[in-house]
Design an enzyme around this catalytic site. Structure first.
Site, mmCIF file in Angstrom:
data_model
loop_
_atom_site.group_PDB
_atom_site.id
_atom_site.type_symbol
_atom_site.label_atom_id
_atom_site.label_comp_id
_atom_site.label_asym_id
_atom_site.label_seq_id
_atom_site.Cartn_x
_atom_site.Cartn_y
_atom_site.Cartn_z
ATOM 1 N N SER A 12 0.849 -1.197 0.000
ATOM 2 C CA SER A 12 0.000 0.000 0.000
ATOM 3 C C SER A 12 0.880 1.240 0.000
ATOM 4 O O SER A 12 1.677 1.441 0.925
ATOM 5 C CB SER A 12 -0.887 0.029 1.246
ATOM 6 O OG SER A 12 -1.399 1.352 1.417
ATOM 7 N N HIS A 37 -1.251 -1.362 -4.263
ATOM 8 C CA HIS A 37 -2.525 -1.010 -3.624
ATOM 9 C C HIS A 37 -2.539 0.497 -3.352
ATOM 10 O O HIS A 37 -1.616 1.042 -2.756
ATOM 11 C CB HIS A 37 -2.640 -1.803 -2.328
ATOM 12 C CG HIS A 37 -3.929 -1.637 -1.594
ATOM 13 N ND1 HIS A 37 -5.066 -2.375 -1.888
ATOM 14 C CD2 HIS A 37 -4.267 -0.838 -0.548
ATOM 15 C CE1 HIS A 37 -6.048 -2.030 -1.056
ATOM 16 N NE2 HIS A 37 -5.593 -1.101 -0.238
ATOM 17 N N ASP A 39 -4.627 3.610 -1.752
ATOM 18 C CA ASP A 39 -5.674 3.920 -0.772
ATOM 19 C C ASP A 39 -6.204 5.339 -0.950
ATOM 20 O O ASP A 39 -5.508 6.316 -0.668
ATOM 21 C CB ASP A 39 -5.110 3.765 0.648
ATOM 22 C CG ASP A 39 -4.997 2.304 1.046
ATOM 23 O OD1 ASP A 39 -5.987 1.570 0.872
ATOM 24 O OD2 ASP A 39 -3.930 1.906 1.539
ATOM 25 N N MET A 41 -8.749 8.175 0.190
ATOM 26 C CA MET A 41 -9.536 8.553 1.380
ATOM 27 C C MET A 41 -10.050 9.979 1.234
ATOM 28 O O MET A 41 -9.346 10.842 0.710
ATOM 29 C CB MET A 41 -8.661 8.468 2.629
ATOM 30 C CG MET A 41 -8.036 7.107 2.841
ATOM 31 S SD MET A 41 -7.171 7.046 4.412
ATOM 32 C CE MET A 41 -6.423 5.413 4.306
ATOM 33 N N HIS A 70 -8.375 1.184 -3.833
ATOM 34 C CA HIS A 70 -9.295 0.973 -2.704
ATOM 35 C C HIS A 70 -9.929 2.306 -2.344
ATOM 36 O O HIS A 70 -9.271 3.193 -1.806
ATOM 37 C CB HIS A 70 -8.460 0.411 -1.533
ATOM 38 C CG HIS A 70 -9.230 0.184 -0.277
ATOM 39 N ND1 HIS A 70 -8.613 -0.063 0.927
ATOM 40 C CD2 HIS A 70 -10.571 0.160 -0.014
ATOM 41 C CE1 HIS A 70 -9.525 -0.232 1.879
ATOM 42 N NE2 HIS A 70 -10.713 -0.098 1.329
ATOM 43 N N MET A 72 -12.007 4.579 -0.198
ATOM 44 C CA MET A 72 -12.623 4.810 1.121
ATOM 45 C C MET A 72 -13.273 6.185 1.056
ATOM 46 O O MET A 72 -12.791 7.157 1.672
ATOM 47 C CB MET A 72 -11.546 4.703 2.216
ATOM 48 C CG MET A 72 -11.109 3.253 2.441
ATOM 49 S SD MET A 72 -9.511 3.116 3.264
ATOM 50 C CE MET A 72 -8.432 3.288 1.847
ATOM 51 N N MET A 141 -11.372 -6.083 5.584
ATOM 52 C CA MET A 141 -10.542 -5.163 6.370
ATOM 53 C C MET A 141 -10.207 -5.794 7.721
ATOM 54 O O MET A 141 -11.101 -6.282 8.420
ATOM 55 C CB MET A 141 -11.275 -3.839 6.612
ATOM 56 C CG MET A 141 -11.611 -3.035 5.371
ATOM 57 S SD MET A 141 -10.195 -2.522 4.380
ATOM 58 C CE MET A 141 -9.209 -1.616 5.564
ATOM 59 N N ASP A 176 -6.690 -6.485 4.214
ATOM 60 C CA ASP A 176 -6.110 -5.140 4.266
ATOM 61 C C ASP A 176 -6.047 -4.651 5.703
ATOM 62 O O ASP A 176 -7.083 -4.415 6.336
ATOM 63 C CB ASP A 176 -6.968 -4.198 3.414
ATOM 64 C CG ASP A 176 -6.290 -2.852 3.181
ATOM 65 O OD1 ASP A 176 -5.167 -2.654 3.671
ATOM 66 O OD2 ASP A 176 -6.911 -2.013 2.506
HETATM 67 C C1 DX5 Z 1 -6.277 1.338 5.802
HETATM 68 C C2 DX5 Z 1 -5.778 1.077 4.387
HETATM 69 C C3 DX5 Z 1 -4.723 0.027 4.331
HETATM 70 C C4 DX5 Z 1 -3.530 0.360 5.164
HETATM 71 C C5 DX5 Z 1 -2.581 -0.758 5.270
HETATM 72 O O1 DX5 Z 1 -7.278 2.260 5.779
HETATM 73 O O2 DX5 Z 1 -6.832 0.663 3.564
HETATM 74 O O3 DX5 Z 1 -4.366 -0.272 2.982
HETATM 75 O O4 DX5 Z 1 -2.879 1.481 4.711
HETATM 76 O O5 DX5 Z 1 -1.513 -0.297 6.046
HETATM 77 P P1 DX5 Z 1 -0.799 -1.194 7.125
HETATM 78 O O6 DX5 Z 1 -0.251 -2.373 6.393
HETATM 79 O O7 DX5 Z 1 0.259 -0.303 7.663
HETATM 80 O O8 DX5 Z 1 -1.824 -1.602 8.139
HETATM 81 ZN ZN ZN Z 2 -6.429 -0.276 1.523
#
Ligand code: DX5
Ligand code: ZN
Length: 232
Positions: A12, A37, A39, A41, A70, A72, A141, A176
């Site tokens: 990620s 990956h 992320d 947000m 991903h 969010m 998750m 994840d």
């Molecule tokens: C959380 C994200 C994950 C996260 C994983 O909201 O979707 O992808 O960044 O990070 P680690 O491996 O540090 O938990």
């Molecule tokens: Zn993620």
């Protein structure tokens, strides 16, 4: 992108150097990452803000393999076209992000991407059964989304039930949050094949010194493969 249940490690970039995404993506792929990956947000669905379609489009040329996006965010639907045009291979939306996940998944595939469904730790498998024919991936998750580096929440019972529900369908199970060489085998044994890892991949390395990325990826992969009996 042919389907396989072999273990895949998806670093990620939430844990990468935000000023250097292109080089970070190249570095983790050179060091053995299977997918990258990404992320996204929005500061609304989750209490943190990262980036949007423009950043995804900018990093796309630096990823040779799968760009796994991903989302969010809520709402999701107005942004699907943008992330698809940015070159996402997989777009994953949260079941908790709106009332009409069925429509969202339809829109993802209609835009030419593979469709992923993400489930927060507090969300059960009710309803997943009705969506099995429209998804390519379920993201379970193992932290509450929003931040990297959080403590792993064991969801192996959910993953075992999900694996049984999926049967022979070509649907990936992605985990994840909090993946390390200690936690990855627990989830691989339960039936996961895609392991997202942020801090556990990027810690100790950098673009100038990428070898630790490779060692970290290998450590997670070896532990997970040993748990599933697929290690060579
Ligand atoms: C959380 C994200 C994950 C996260 C994983 O909201 O979707 O992808 O960044 O990070 P680690 O491996 O540090 O938990
Ligand atoms: Zn993620």
């Amino acid at each position: 992108m042919s389907f396989s249940r072999a273990i895949k490690i998806a670093p990620s970039i939430l844990a990468a150097d935000f000023a250097n995404f292109g080089a970070e993506c190249r570095a983790v792929e050179d060091q053995g990452a299977d997918w990258v990956h990404v992320d996204v947000m929005d500061g609304h669905f989750v209490p943190n803000i990262t980036f949007g379609p423009a950043t995804c489009a900018a990093i796309r040329p630096h990823i040779r393999g799968v760009m796994d996006v991903h989302l969010m965010i809520a709402p999701v639907d107005p942004y699907i076209e943008g992330f698809a045009k940015a070159g996402a291979d997989i777009i994953t939306a949260h079941v908790e992000a709106g009332a009409h996940i069925h429509r969202t998944l339809q829109a993802i595939r209609a835009n030419g991407a593979k469709a992923g469904l993400a489930l927060n730790p507090g969300t059960g498998l009710d309803g997943v059964e009705n969506l099995l024919d429209m998804i390519d991936l379920v993201c379970v998750m193992t932290v509450n989304p929003g931040f990297g580096g959080q403590k792993f929440i064991d969801m192996s019972d959910k993953v075992r039930r999900l694996r049984a529900l999926i049967g022979a369908r070509p649907i990936h199970i992605e985990i994840d949050g909090g993946m390390t060489p200690e936690t990855a085998p627990i989830m691989a044994r339960a039936g996961a094949d895609v392991l997202v890892a942020g801090s556990a991949v990027f810690s100790g390395g950098s673009v100038e010194n990428p070898a630790p990325y490779g060692a970290n990826i290998r450590a997670i992969r070896t532990a997970a493969e040993a748990a599933t009996g697929t290690a060579l």
